[in-house]
Design an enzyme around this catalytic site. Structure first.
Site, mmCIF file in Angstrom:
data_model
loop_
_atom_site.group_PDB
_atom_site.id
_atom_site.type_symbol
_atom_site.label_atom_id
_atom_site.label_comp_id
_atom_site.label_asym_id
_atom_site.label_seq_id
_atom_site.Cartn_x
_atom_site.Cartn_y
_atom_site.Cartn_z
ATOM 1 N N GLN A 1 -4.116 -1.804 9.748
ATOM 2 C CA GLN A 1 -4.129 -3.121 9.120
ATOM 3 C C GLN A 1 -4.699 -4.159 10.084
ATOM 4 O OE1 GLN A 1 -3.403 -3.596 5.907
ATOM 5 N NE2 GLN A 1 -3.820 -5.776 5.997
ATOM 6 N N ASP B 1 -10.860 2.657 4.597
ATOM 7 C CA ASP B 1 -11.162 1.227 4.524
ATOM 8 C C ASP B 1 -12.676 0.975 4.469
ATOM 9 O OD1 ASP B 1 -9.044 -0.644 4.392
ATOM 10 O OD2 ASP B 1 -8.424 -0.161 6.442
ATOM 11 N N LYS C 1 0.841 -1.204 0.000
ATOM 12 C CA LYS C 1 0.000 0.000 0.000
ATOM 13 C C LYS C 1 0.876 1.254 0.000
ATOM 14 C CE LYS C 1 -3.747 -2.538 2.243
ATOM 15 N NZ LYS C 1 -4.488 -2.861 3.476
HETATM 16 N N1 GUN Z 1 -6.859 -6.997 6.412
HETATM 17 C C1 GUN Z 1 -7.298 -7.706 5.364
HETATM 18 N N2 GUN Z 1 -7.861 -6.908 4.432
HETATM 19 C C2 GUN Z 1 -7.779 -5.645 4.925
HETATM 20 C C3 GUN Z 1 -8.182 -4.378 4.417
HETATM 21 O O1 GUN Z 1 -8.761 -4.239 3.333
HETATM 22 N N3 GUN Z 1 -7.892 -3.318 5.208
HETATM 23 C C4 GUN Z 1 -7.292 -3.441 6.426
HETATM 24 N N4 GUN Z 1 -7.088 -2.343 7.131
HETATM 25 N N5 GUN Z 1 -6.919 -4.607 6.924
HETATM 26 C C5 GUN Z 1 -7.155 -5.707 6.173
#
Ligand code: GUN
Length: 295
Positions: free
Chosen positions: A96, A119, A52
């Site tokens: 995350q 998110d 990311k």
């Molecule tokens: N863990 C798995 N997928 C995601 C996501 O799309 N965003 C976040 N913050 N954590 C995750």
């Protein structure tokens, strides 16, 4: 079989985002700024956050990455979020998941300012998504919608079986696909661990979205000829032949199913790439909204 090529589509869409960042800069506005928090050393989470942050750099976003040890107190994580909420330079905040067990995930999500919740996990944003109001939609289901849209796949009236009811993927996916939109207008079955006749349901599916987190869980005998198969799984399995010691496999048996499916996503290079792309769109949208350009 045709490939739903997330790598290719995301490259096209990221180029569009990079162009919009340039437009912002030319108009004297600031570039989007994403803040990411990673707690602990889960290798998959480390990889996702690194991807990311790398993508932010590629497309001209600013990024802030906070890495905290697995034993960081919950209050310290909440403090970081509060400081990012009040930092006017930061447009999007991402924590995350999953988090270490001593941290209350929902409390963390609830602390993020909904306007910076790129998110789309905050209850306010989930609620808006359910009733079809413009909002941040969680990145994986939104990435899948962007991919279906890109390939012009007609989903109206199709029966879609979504396997897995997580808050992050399965549940929002089922809602987005059932909405009166294009793509959308599907008849959706949301299957989960207590579903009894999964094989029969899958055999009736025009579209299968597999989001279970178990390698090759969906087998060819569960898929009808011509179905569209979307694989959300990114599972690490041991592979002594690889330098890393593992390889990535999805939730579907790709080799066997690709002989039956009309369209299928690969792993890697499918949904994962689109997830990052959708997150970047949300961050761009957050930045523009905060500069009162559009929403
Ligand atoms: N863990 C798995 N997928 C995601 C996501 O799309 N965003 C976040 N913050 N954590 C995750």
């Amino acid at each position: 079989m045709q490939l739903l090529d997330g790598k290719l589509v995301s490259e096209t869409l990221l180029a569009d985002i990079a162009r919009q960042v340039e437009e912002l800069r030319s108009a004297g506005k600031k570039a989007p700024h994403l803040a990411a928090i990673l707690v602990g050393t889960d290798p998959a989470s480390e990889t996702y956050v690194a991807s990311k942050v790398k993508t932010c750099k590629q497309i001209g976003f600013q990024s802030t990455e906070i890495r905290l040890s697995a034993d960081t107190p919950e209050e310290e994580v909440l403090e970081y979020i509060r400081s990012f909420n009040s930092n006017t330079d930061i447009d999007g905040i991402l924590v995350q998941l999953p988090l270490p067990r001593h941290i209350d995930e929902q409390k963390v999500i609830d602390t993020i300012d909904p306007k910076k919740d790129v998110d789309g996990f905050h209850p306010v944003n989930v609620g808006k998504m359910v009733i079809g109001q413009p909002t941040f939609i969680s990145a994986t289901p939104n990435g899948i919608m962007l991919m279906l849209q890109h390939y012009g796949i007609d989903t109206a009236g199709k029966h879609c079986v979504v396997i897995g009811r997580s808050n992050i993927v399965g549940t929002p996916m089922s809602i987005l696909l059932s909405r009166n939109t294009n793509p959308g207008n599907c008849t959706v079955t949301l299957a989960h661990s207590r579903t009894q006749n999964l094989k029969e349901l899958c055999l009736q599916a025009d579209i299968i979205v597999a989001a279970i987190g178990r390698p090759a869980f969906v087998t060819a005998d569960m898929v009808k000829d011509g179905a569209i198969v979307i694989d959300v799984g990114i599972n690490r399995i041991e592979d002594a032949g690889r330098k890393s010691g593992f390889r990535l496999v999805g939730d579907v048996d790709f080799d066997a199913i690709s002989r039956k499916a009309s369209w299928i996503t690969p792993v890697p290079g499918g949904v994962g790439k689109m997830t990052i792309c959708a997150l970047m769109y949300n961050t761009l949208q957050a930045c523009k909204a905060r500069q009162s350009l559009t929403y």
